[in-house]
Write a protein that holds these residues in place. Structure first.
Motif, PDB file in Angstrom:
ATOM      1  N   SER A   1       0.845  -1.195   0.000  1.00 21.46           N
ATOM      2  CA  SER A   1       0.000   0.000   0.000  1.00 21.46           C
ATOM      3  C   SER A   1       0.881   1.245   0.000  1.00 21.46           C
ATOM      4  O   SER A   1       2.106   1.175  -0.018  1.00 21.46           O
ATOM      5  CB  SER A   1      -0.929  -0.001   1.228  1.00 21.46           C
ATOM      6  N   GLY A   2       0.202   2.417   0.054  1.00 23.32           N
ATOM      7  CA  GLY A   2       0.933   3.667   0.124  1.00 23.32           C
ATOM      8  C   GLY A   2       1.334   4.188  -1.232  1.00 23.32           C
ATOM      9  O   GLY A   2       0.894   3.715  -2.284  1.00 23.32           O
ATOM     10  N   LYS A   3       2.183   5.191  -1.200  1.00 23.78           N
ATOM     11  CA  LYS A   3       2.643   5.867  -2.401  1.00 23.78           C
ATOM     12  C   LYS A   3       1.432   6.344  -3.197  1.00 23.78           C
ATOM     13  O   LYS A   3       0.611   7.073  -2.686  1.00 23.78           O
ATOM     14  CB  LYS A   3       3.582   4.977  -3.213  1.00 23.78           C
ATOM     15  N   ASP A   4       1.280   5.921  -4.471  1.00 18.01           N
ATOM     16  CA  ASP A   4       0.166   6.406  -5.287  1.00 18.01           C
ATOM     17  C   ASP A   4      -0.946   5.373  -5.449  1.00 18.01           C
ATOM     18  O   ASP A   4      -1.817   5.521  -6.310  1.00 18.01           O
ATOM     19  CB  ASP A   4       0.669   6.830  -6.670  1.00 18.01           C
TER      20      ASP A   4
ATOM     21  N   LYS B   1      -4.345   3.572  -4.822  1.00 13.57           N
ATOM     22  CA  LYS B   1      -5.652   3.886  -4.246  1.00 13.57           C
ATOM     23  C   LYS B   1      -6.165   2.726  -3.396  1.00 13.57           C
ATOM     24  O   LYS B   1      -6.891   2.936  -2.419  1.00 13.57           O
ATOM     25  CB  LYS B   1      -6.644   4.209  -5.364  1.00 13.57           C
TER      26      LYS B   1
ATOM     27  N   PRO C   1      -4.904  -1.375  -1.817  1.00  9.38           N
ATOM     28  CA  PRO C   1      -3.749  -2.253  -1.619  1.00  9.38           C
ATOM     29  C   PRO C   1      -3.673  -3.352  -2.679  1.00  9.38           C
ATOM     30  O   PRO C   1      -4.693  -3.812  -3.199  1.00  9.38           O
ATOM     31  CB  PRO C   1      -3.979  -2.863  -0.235  1.00  9.38           C
TER      32      PRO C   1
ATOM     33  N   LYS D   1       9.740  -1.667  -0.651  1.00  8.70           N
ATOM     34  CA  LYS D   1       9.849  -0.674   0.423  1.00  8.70           C
ATOM     35  C   LYS D   1      10.796   0.451   0.014  1.00  8.70           C
ATOM     36  O   LYS D   1      10.555   1.626   0.310  1.00  8.70           O
ATOM     37  CB  LYS D   1      10.343  -1.336   1.706  1.00  8.70           C
TER      38      LYS D   1
ATOM     39  N   GLY E   1       9.264   3.242  -1.729  1.00  7.42           N
ATOM     40  CA  GLY E   1       8.328   4.079  -0.991  1.00  7.42           C
ATOM     41  C   GLY E   1       7.010   3.421  -0.644  1.00  7.42           C
ATOM     42  O   GLY E   1       6.124   4.060  -0.074  1.00  7.42           O
ATOM     43  N   TYR E   2       6.862   2.128  -0.954  1.00 10.88           N
ATOM     44  CA  TYR E   2       5.627   1.421  -0.621  1.00 10.88           C
ATOM     45  C   TYR E   2       5.678   0.895   0.816  1.00 10.88           C
ATOM     46  O   TYR E   2       6.756   0.619   1.358  1.00 10.88           O
ATOM     47  CB  TYR E   2       5.393   0.247  -1.577  1.00 10.88           C
ATOM     48  N   THR E   3       4.514   0.730   1.398  1.00  7.26           N
ATOM     49  CA  THR E   3       4.394   0.073   2.694  1.00  7.26           C
ATOM     50  C   THR E   3       4.054  -1.397   2.440  1.00  7.26           C
ATOM     51  O   THR E   3       3.032  -1.696   1.819  1.00  7.26           O
ATOM     52  CB  THR E   3       3.277   0.716   3.537  1.00  7.26           C
TER      53      THR E   3
ATOM     54  N   GLU F   1       3.458  -4.948   4.306  1.00  2.00           N
ATOM     55  CA  GLU F   1       3.186  -5.475   5.640  1.00  2.00           C
ATOM     56  C   GLU F   1       2.652  -6.904   5.564  1.00  2.00           C
ATOM     57  O   GLU F   1       1.858  -7.228   4.679  1.00  2.00           O
ATOM     58  CB  GLU F   1       2.149  -4.619   6.367  1.00  2.00           C
TER      59      GLU F   1
END
Length: 301
Positions: free
Chosen positions: A27-30, A32, A34, A291, A294-296, A298
């Motif tokens: 998720s994260g970055k751009d 919308k 996951p 990562k 810039g992505y999360t 998990e």
């Protein structure tokens, strides 16, 4: 004392959980929504998938599945030509001509043990006698495991195929991160001399390779991808061990290529990526590479 014990227990559970994971959300970055990445193992039982926490959520919350290969493309003419080029010996050569007498005898002994017949059988000889040593080695690895686990593993119904079938049943697109031509080159593209040497290693160390596969399967079912990667990197015989360049070609260069391709795919649609579990962990694994962009990433609990 009770409080101290609880803290120690919690730390132990967290440490184990950090390694015990096959499914990760991205998720994260751009993004919308996951996306997810799931690690597979080529001889794992398909029903095991349903025991992985969060897998149904990952399937429900994504709109397409990407594997290493798109299985439906395996029967197209280009894929068949690629398999023919890399999995078969050159015209005029057979296993009997590229192996020495001792190697050929050991091979027939193993085939007799695993299949009940050997290359002297006309049907078996016609089907397997012209396989490249690398392609044969892959077959022997599977046959060895199946012989020790009768009825447990169906090579025609792998975990990779399972996810792509699920996507098709949901009318969702299926894609591949690699072409058959590229993957065949990676898996079976070594020189004939190197292929014969690697096959010879298997023929002379069958117990070790059986133990290796068993330990890898155990680590996979424990969802311990770090231990799985450690076993893949294990050294036991200088002549048999994968060289650094071979490991780069098999794992790390592909990881880097996939990590570059995945962002555009995820941006288009929430995606479930399904790749070999050995590609996930480590500093040069997919998780850390994503990562770094810039992505999360998990673990899904």
């Amino acid at each position: 004392m009770k409080k101290v014990f609880s803290i120690i227990l919690l730390a132990l559970v967290c440490a184990l959980t950090a390694n015990a994971q096959l499914l990760y959300s991205i998720s994260g970055k751009d993004l919308k929504k996951p996306s997810y990445v799931f690690g597979t193992f080529h001889i794992a039982n398909t029903p095991f998938v349903e025991k992985v926490a969060g897998i149904r959520t990952a399937l429900d919350n994504t709109d397409q599945v990407y594997g290493e290969l798109k299985w439906d493309d395996m029967t197209n003419p280009d894929s068949l030509r690629a398999m023919q080029a890399h999995m078969m010996l050159p015209e005029g050569k057979t296993l009997q001509t590229v192996l020495n007498a001792n190697q050929y005898k050991k091979l027939n002994t193993l085939l007799k043990q695993y299949m009940g017949v050997d290359l002297n059988n006309p049907v078996v000889g016609a089907q397997m006698g012209r396989l490249s040593p690398a392609a044969l080695l892959t077959q022997l690895n599977v046959l060895q495991y199946m012989a020790a686990h009768m009825g447990e593993f169906d090579p025609t119904n792998t975990i990779d195929q399972y996810f792509q079938v699920q996507a098709k049943n949901n009318n969702e697109p299926v894609g591949g991160l690699e072409t058959m031509e590229f993957q065949m080159g990676v898996l079976f593209g070594a020189s004939l001399e190197r292929q014969v040497a690697q096959l010879d290693c298997f023929l002379n160390h069958t117990d070790y390779y059986a133990s290796l596969t068993e330990r890898m399967a155990k680590a996979y079912y424990a969802q311990d991808v770090k231990t799985l990667l450690d076993i893949m990197n294990e050294k036991f015989d200088a002549a048999c061990d994968a060289t650094p360049d071979e490991m780069d070609q098999l794992l790390y260069r592909r990881n880097a290529d996939w990590a570059k391709r995945m962002p555009a795919i995820m941006t288009e649609k929430p995606t479930l990526f399904v790749v070999g579990a050995g590609h996930l962990p480590g500093e040069r694994g997919i998780i850390e590479l994503l990562k770094a962009q810039g992505y999360t990433v998990e673990a899904v609990k």
